[in-house]
Design a protein around this motif. Structure first.
Motif, mmCIF file in Angstrom:
data_model
loop_
_atom_site.group_PDB
_atom_site.id
_atom_site.type_symbol
_atom_site.label_atom_id
_atom_site.label_comp_id
_atom_site.label_asym_id
_atom_site.label_seq_id
_atom_site.Cartn_x
_atom_site.Cartn_y
_atom_site.Cartn_z
ATOM 1 N N PRO A 5 0.827 -1.205 0.000
ATOM 2 C CA PRO A 5 0.000 0.000 0.000
ATOM 3 C C PRO A 5 0.866 1.260 0.000
ATOM 4 O O PRO A 5 2.027 1.228 0.409
ATOM 5 C CB PRO A 5 -0.780 -0.108 1.315
ATOM 6 C CG PRO A 5 0.107 -0.909 2.211
ATOM 7 C CD PRO A 5 0.801 -1.895 1.299
ATOM 8 N N ILE A 6 0.290 2.375 -0.438
ATOM 9 C CA ILE A 6 0.983 3.662 -0.391
ATOM 10 C C ILE A 6 1.377 3.940 1.058
ATOM 11 O O ILE A 6 0.591 3.755 1.973
ATOM 12 C CB ILE A 6 0.076 4.783 -0.928
ATOM 13 C CG1 ILE A 6 -0.191 4.546 -2.417
ATOM 14 C CG2 ILE A 6 0.690 6.154 -0.692
ATOM 15 C CD1 ILE A 6 -1.237 5.451 -3.009
ATOM 16 N N GLY A 7 2.621 4.331 1.258
ATOM 17 C CA GLY A 7 3.126 4.574 2.602
ATOM 18 C C GLY A 7 3.712 3.342 3.257
ATOM 19 O O GLY A 7 4.279 3.403 4.329
ATOM 20 N N GLY A 8 3.585 2.194 2.589
ATOM 21 C CA GLY A 8 4.099 0.952 3.145
ATOM 22 C C GLY A 8 5.001 0.208 2.178
ATOM 23 O O GLY A 8 5.274 -0.966 2.364
ATOM 24 N N TYR A 33 14.703 4.325 8.042
ATOM 25 C CA TYR A 33 13.578 3.536 8.559
ATOM 26 C C TYR A 33 12.578 3.239 7.437
ATOM 27 O O TYR A 33 11.494 3.824 7.396
ATOM 28 C CB TYR A 33 12.906 4.292 9.718
ATOM 29 C CG TYR A 33 13.868 4.547 10.843
ATOM 30 C CD1 TYR A 33 13.986 3.649 11.892
ATOM 31 C CD2 TYR A 33 14.691 5.664 10.843
ATOM 32 C CE1 TYR A 33 14.902 3.864 12.913
ATOM 33 C CE2 TYR A 33 15.604 5.889 11.859
ATOM 34 C CZ TYR A 33 15.699 4.979 12.889
ATOM 35 O OH TYR A 33 16.611 5.202 13.894
ATOM 36 N N PRO A 34 12.923 2.334 6.539
ATOM 37 C CA PRO A 34 11.992 2.012 5.451
ATOM 38 C C PRO A 34 10.779 1.244 5.960
ATOM 39 O O PRO A 34 10.843 0.545 6.974
ATOM 40 C CB PRO A 34 12.830 1.157 4.501
ATOM 41 C CG PRO A 34 13.882 0.551 5.364
ATOM 42 C CD PRO A 34 14.162 1.567 6.430
ATOM 43 N N ALA A 35 9.694 1.387 5.217
ATOM 44 C CA ALA A 35 8.462 0.663 5.537
ATOM 45 C C ALA A 35 8.689 -0.838 5.326
ATOM 46 O O ALA A 35 9.577 -1.258 4.588
ATOM 47 C CB ALA A 35 7.331 1.149 4.648
ATOM 48 N N CYS A 36 7.846 -1.602 5.981
ATOM 49 C CA CYS A 36 7.968 -3.067 5.916
ATOM 50 C C CYS A 36 6.693 -3.731 5.407
ATOM 51 O O CYS A 36 6.334 -4.818 5.839
ATOM 52 C CB CYS A 36 8.305 -3.625 7.290
ATOM 53 S SG CYS A 36 9.912 -3.133 7.864
ATOM 54 N N GLY A 37 5.997 -3.055 4.509
ATOM 55 C CA GLY A 37 4.834 -3.674 3.905
ATOM 56 C C GLY A 37 3.496 -3.140 4.348
ATOM 57 O O GLY A 37 2.470 -3.509 3.799
ATOM 58 N N SER A 38 3.492 -2.259 5.353
ATOM 59 C CA SER A 38 2.245 -1.622 5.776
ATOM 60 C C SER A 38 2.544 -0.184 6.176
ATOM 61 O O SER A 38 3.699 0.185 6.375
ATOM 62 C CB SER A 38 1.608 -2.374 6.942
ATOM 63 O OG SER A 38 2.374 -2.226 8.113
ATOM 64 N N ARG A 39 1.502 0.622 6.309
ATOM 65 C CA ARG A 39 1.688 2.035 6.657
ATOM 66 C C ARG A 39 2.219 2.241 8.072
ATOM 67 O O ARG A 39 2.748 3.294 8.394
ATOM 68 C CB ARG A 39 0.368 2.778 6.491
ATOM 69 C CG ARG A 39 -0.065 2.906 5.071
ATOM 70 C CD ARG A 39 -1.374 3.674 4.972
ATOM 71 N NE ARG A 39 -1.805 3.709 3.602
ATOM 72 C CZ ARG A 39 -2.766 2.947 3.105
ATOM 73 N NH1 ARG A 39 -3.406 2.113 3.883
ATOM 74 N NH2 ARG A 39 -3.094 3.032 1.832
ATOM 75 N N ASN A 40 2.062 1.249 8.925
ATOM 76 C CA ASN A 40 2.467 1.430 10.324
ATOM 77 C C ASN A 40 3.583 0.477 10.740
ATOM 78 O O ASN A 40 3.680 0.103 11.902
ATOM 79 C CB ASN A 40 1.258 1.278 11.241
ATOM 80 C CG ASN A 40 0.632 -0.102 11.152
ATOM 81 O OD1 ASN A 40 0.928 -0.864 10.251
ATOM 82 N ND2 ASN A 40 -0.238 -0.423 12.086
ATOM 83 N N SER A 41 4.427 0.102 9.798
ATOM 84 C CA SER A 41 5.571 -0.751 10.139
ATOM 85 C C SER A 41 6.832 -0.194 9.497
ATOM 86 O O SER A 41 6.791 0.359 8.411
ATOM 87 C CB SER A 41 5.335 -2.190 9.672
ATOM 88 O OG SER A 41 5.237 -2.240 8.263
#
Length: 65
Positions: A5-8, A33-41
């Motif tokens: 998703p966008i942001g993830g 701190y790259p995203a890990c597949g979701s907007r909150n990870s």
């Protein structure tokens, strides 16, 4: 396209055929701190770790200059 998703959008483990490029401006940081597949990870990585795990095609300059 990426499967995230966008942001993830995760720079490692993209869908087959998706190429990863890293922006030169990231090199000014010790840790990112790259995203890990979701907007909150996210995950803490050093620049060498990001380069290694992302299997980036190359570093690029996407800035104005």
């Amino acid at each position: 396209m990426t499967g995230f998703p966008i942001g993830g959008v995760c720079p490692f483990a993209p869908k087959d055929g998706v190429k990863v490029y890293l922006d030169e401006s990231l090199k000014r940081f010790d840790k990112v701190y790259p995203a890990c597949g979701s907007r909150n990870s996210a995950i803490e990585l050093s620049i060498p770790e990001l380069e290694k795990y992302s299997k980036a095609v190359e570093w690029v300059n996407i800035g104005k200059n």
